[in-house]
Design a protein around this motif. Structure first.
Motif, PDB file in Angstrom:
ATOM      1  N   GLY A 160       0.759  -1.174   0.029  1.00 24.98           N
ATOM      2  CA  GLY A 160      -0.076   0.059  -0.032  1.00 24.98           C
ATOM      3  C   GLY A 160       0.808   1.171  -0.013  1.00 24.98           C
ATOM      4  O   GLY A 160       1.998   1.142  -0.170  1.00 24.98           O
ATOM      5  N   GLU A 161       0.270   2.395   0.438  1.00 25.07           N
ATOM      6  CA  GLU A 161       0.838   3.538   0.225  1.00 25.07           C
ATOM      7  C   GLU A 161       1.653   3.894   1.768  1.00 25.07           C
ATOM      8  O   GLU A 161       2.851   4.045   1.669  1.00 25.07           O
ATOM      9  CB  GLU A 161      -0.413   4.798   0.142  1.00 25.07           C
ATOM     10  CG  GLU A 161      -0.034   6.078   0.000  1.00 25.07           C
ATOM     11  CD  GLU A 161      -1.225   6.937  -0.342  1.00 25.07           C
ATOM     12  OE1 GLU A 161      -2.080   6.194  -1.115  1.00 25.07           O
ATOM     13  OE2 GLU A 161      -1.394   7.955   0.261  1.00 25.07           O
ATOM     14  N   GLY A 162       0.987   4.071   2.783  1.00 27.30           N
ATOM     15  CA  GLY A 162       1.570   4.367   3.932  1.00 27.30           C
ATOM     16  C   GLY A 162       0.385   4.395   5.038  1.00 27.30           C
ATOM     17  O   GLY A 162      -0.654   4.334   4.515  1.00 27.30           O
ATOM     18  N   GLY A 164      -2.264   5.237   7.734  1.00 31.96           N
ATOM     19  CA  GLY A 164      -3.260   5.981   8.156  1.00 31.96           C
ATOM     20  C   GLY A 164      -3.448   6.159   9.798  1.00 31.96           C
ATOM     21  O   GLY A 164      -2.262   5.832  10.244  1.00 31.96           O
ATOM     22  N   GLU A 167      -3.555   2.969  11.629  1.00 40.54           N
ATOM     23  CA  GLU A 167      -2.308   2.008  11.343  1.00 40.54           C
ATOM     24  C   GLU A 167      -1.154   2.892  12.328  1.00 40.54           C
ATOM     25  O   GLU A 167      -0.482   1.877  13.057  1.00 40.54           O
ATOM     26  CB  GLU A 167      -1.871   1.984   9.718  1.00 40.54           C
ATOM     27  CG  GLU A 167      -2.811   1.126   9.032  1.00 40.54           C
ATOM     28  CD  GLU A 167      -4.108   1.944   8.779  1.00 40.54           C
ATOM     29  OE1 GLU A 167      -4.138   3.291   8.765  1.00 40.54           O
ATOM     30  OE2 GLU A 167      -5.129   1.442   8.239  1.00 40.54           O
ATOM     31  N   PHE A 174      -3.097  -1.340   7.438  1.00 43.85           N
ATOM     32  CA  PHE A 174      -4.248  -1.590   6.758  1.00 43.85           C
ATOM     33  C   PHE A 174      -5.246  -2.401   7.726  1.00 43.85           C
ATOM     34  O   PHE A 174      -5.952  -3.516   7.851  1.00 43.85           O
ATOM     35  CB  PHE A 174      -4.181  -2.805   5.700  1.00 43.85           C
ATOM     36  CG  PHE A 174      -3.793  -2.020   4.420  1.00 43.85           C
ATOM     37  CD1 PHE A 174      -4.649  -1.034   3.769  1.00 43.85           C
ATOM     38  CD2 PHE A 174      -2.503  -1.989   3.886  1.00 43.85           C
ATOM     39  CE1 PHE A 174      -4.561  -0.492   2.471  1.00 43.85           C
ATOM     40  CE2 PHE A 174      -1.892  -1.242   2.807  1.00 43.85           C
ATOM     41  CZ  PHE A 174      -3.400  -0.557   2.145  1.00 43.85           C
ATOM     42  N   HIS A 273      -6.325   1.102  -4.787  1.00 45.17           N
ATOM     43  CA  HIS A 273      -6.081   1.394  -3.682  1.00 45.17           C
ATOM     44  C   HIS A 273      -7.592   1.001  -3.043  1.00 45.17           C
ATOM     45  O   HIS A 273      -8.507   1.589  -3.557  1.00 45.17           O
ATOM     46  CB  HIS A 273      -5.781   2.538  -3.117  1.00 45.17           C
ATOM     47  CG  HIS A 273      -5.082   2.492  -1.667  1.00 45.17           C
ATOM     48  ND1 HIS A 273      -5.981   2.652  -0.819  1.00 45.17           N
ATOM     49  CD2 HIS A 273      -3.846   2.519  -1.164  1.00 45.17           C
ATOM     50  CE1 HIS A 273      -5.378   2.462   0.551  1.00 45.17           C
ATOM     51  NE2 HIS A 273      -4.049   2.350   0.149  1.00 45.17           N
TER      52      HIS A 273
HETATM   53  N1  URA Z   1      -3.747   2.926   3.672  1.00 43.58           N
HETATM   54  C1  URA Z   1      -2.352   2.414   3.049  1.00 43.58           C
HETATM   55  O1  URA Z   1      -1.852   2.523   1.935  1.00 43.58           O
HETATM   56  N2  URA Z   1      -1.694   1.551   3.911  1.00 43.58           N
HETATM   57  C2  URA Z   1      -2.205   1.274   5.208  1.00 43.58           C
HETATM   58  O2  URA Z   1      -1.398   0.670   5.928  1.00 43.58           O
HETATM   59  C3  URA Z   1      -3.419   1.698   5.544  1.00 43.58           C
HETATM   60  C4  URA Z   1      -4.264   2.806   4.597  1.00 43.58           C
END
Ligand code: URA
Length: 306
Positions: A160-162, A164, A167, A174, A273
């Motif tokens: 994923g991205e990073g 939130g 998390e 996620f 996503h």
């Molecule tokens: N979106 C993401 O890209 N990663 C996460 O861990 C949570 C939400």
């Protein structure tokens, strides 16, 4: 009985004397990775009995616990920064370092390891390096480093991205609304979440959920590349445009999704996503078609019931 057993025993005594002290072996392992720095900064402070370094460390630990239990009605296990409940997945057994801890040593630690150093790390070294990382500005606002979740021997990896807000709070990728959708997507693919490996392009939360910048992604990338190298999955699913850009330096998720790409001999499938899919329901059909291509690689087929 090793040093950690002795300390746990000592803390147990403190708990009996002062009330709640939440500690386990993993917290101590993490804590002692930093003990040299802490002890140096503590200067001449030495307790009157026991091994000096241990006594200093214990004072820090038990002091924190007493503060948190006195300051709120939240149970100490939940109030403790970086605490994670024991869970089934291997990553969750390694709690992240809290902001307070990482900031306490940031001014004294050397810079981040070089990409070459990261490239030769084992799992434990890699985890520790990310937990201590101060390679970019995101460390200043994080609560937890979000290393990964899932199976280190997975054949299927999601990126994923990073993190939130959820998390960042829990130290697990996620787990918020998008994460719940991802978990359903994984189940629809006939995998269990614990079977796959889930990571992000950046391991610390970009404030306000903004996209990570190019330099933040570049700074964090060596850790992810090492994770990929160690997991060595058969397929990577890239979730969204930031993952596509971060790993492969490609843009245009609308165009690229559903098309197989390659990362060092690993099959890569870019798709939407889950956060995008929460906003744009109609995209789910395309995402499902992308995921079905991935399923085929594993001999899994979805047949519509008649
Ligand atoms: N979106 C993401 O890209 N990663 C996460 O861990 C949570 C939400």
């Amino acid at each position: 009985m090793d040093i950690f057993d002795e300390i746990i025993q000592c803390l147990q005594n403190e708990k009996d004397q002062y009330g709640n002290v939440f500690i386990n072996r993993d917290h101590l392992t993490e804590f002692f990775a930093n003990v040299a720095v802490r002890t140096a900064s503590a200067g001449a402070a030495r307790a009157s009995s026991g091994t000096p370094a241990i006594r200093t460390s214990l004072s820090c630990l038990s002091g924190n616990r007493r503060e948190s239990s006195a300051a709120s009605s939240v149970p100490p296990s939940a109030a403790m920064p970086g605490h994670q409940e024991p869970a089934a997945s291997p990553e969750r057994r390694h709690p992240a370092v809290s902001n307070t801890e990482s900031q306490a040593v940031s001014s004294q630690r050397p810079g981040p390891p070089s990409p070459e150093e990261v490239a030769s790390m084992d799992w434990n070294q890699l985890r520790q390096a990310t937990f201590r990382c101060h390679g970019c500005r995101l460390c200043e606002t994080r609560t937890n480093v979000v290393f990964a979740d899932g199976n280190e021997h997975a054949e299927l990896m999601f990126i994923g991205e990073g993190p939130g807000a959820d998390e960042d709070a829990q130290g697990v990728p996620f787990v918020g609304k998008a994460g719940q959708l991802l978990t359903k997507m994984i189940a629809a693919m006939q995998f269990k979440r614990e079977e796959v490996y889930i990571a992000n392009i950046v391991k610390c939360r970009p404030p306000g959920n903004r996209n990570p910048t190019d330099d933040e992604m570049a700074s964090c990338l060596p850790y992810l590349l090492r994770q990929i190298e160690l997991v060595r999955p058969k397929v990577i699913v890239l979730l969204g445009s930031v993952a596509l850009k971060g790993l492969l330096n490609r843009s245009g998720i609308m165009r690229m999704r559903g098309h197989w790409l390659d990362y060092r001999g690993i099959m890569v499938m870019p798709t939407f996503h889950p956060a995008y899919l929460l906003r744009y329901e109609a995209g789910k059909k395309d995402a499902w078609s992308d995921l079905q291509q991935v399923m085929k690689v594993f001999g899994k087929v979805y047949r519509k019931p008649h």
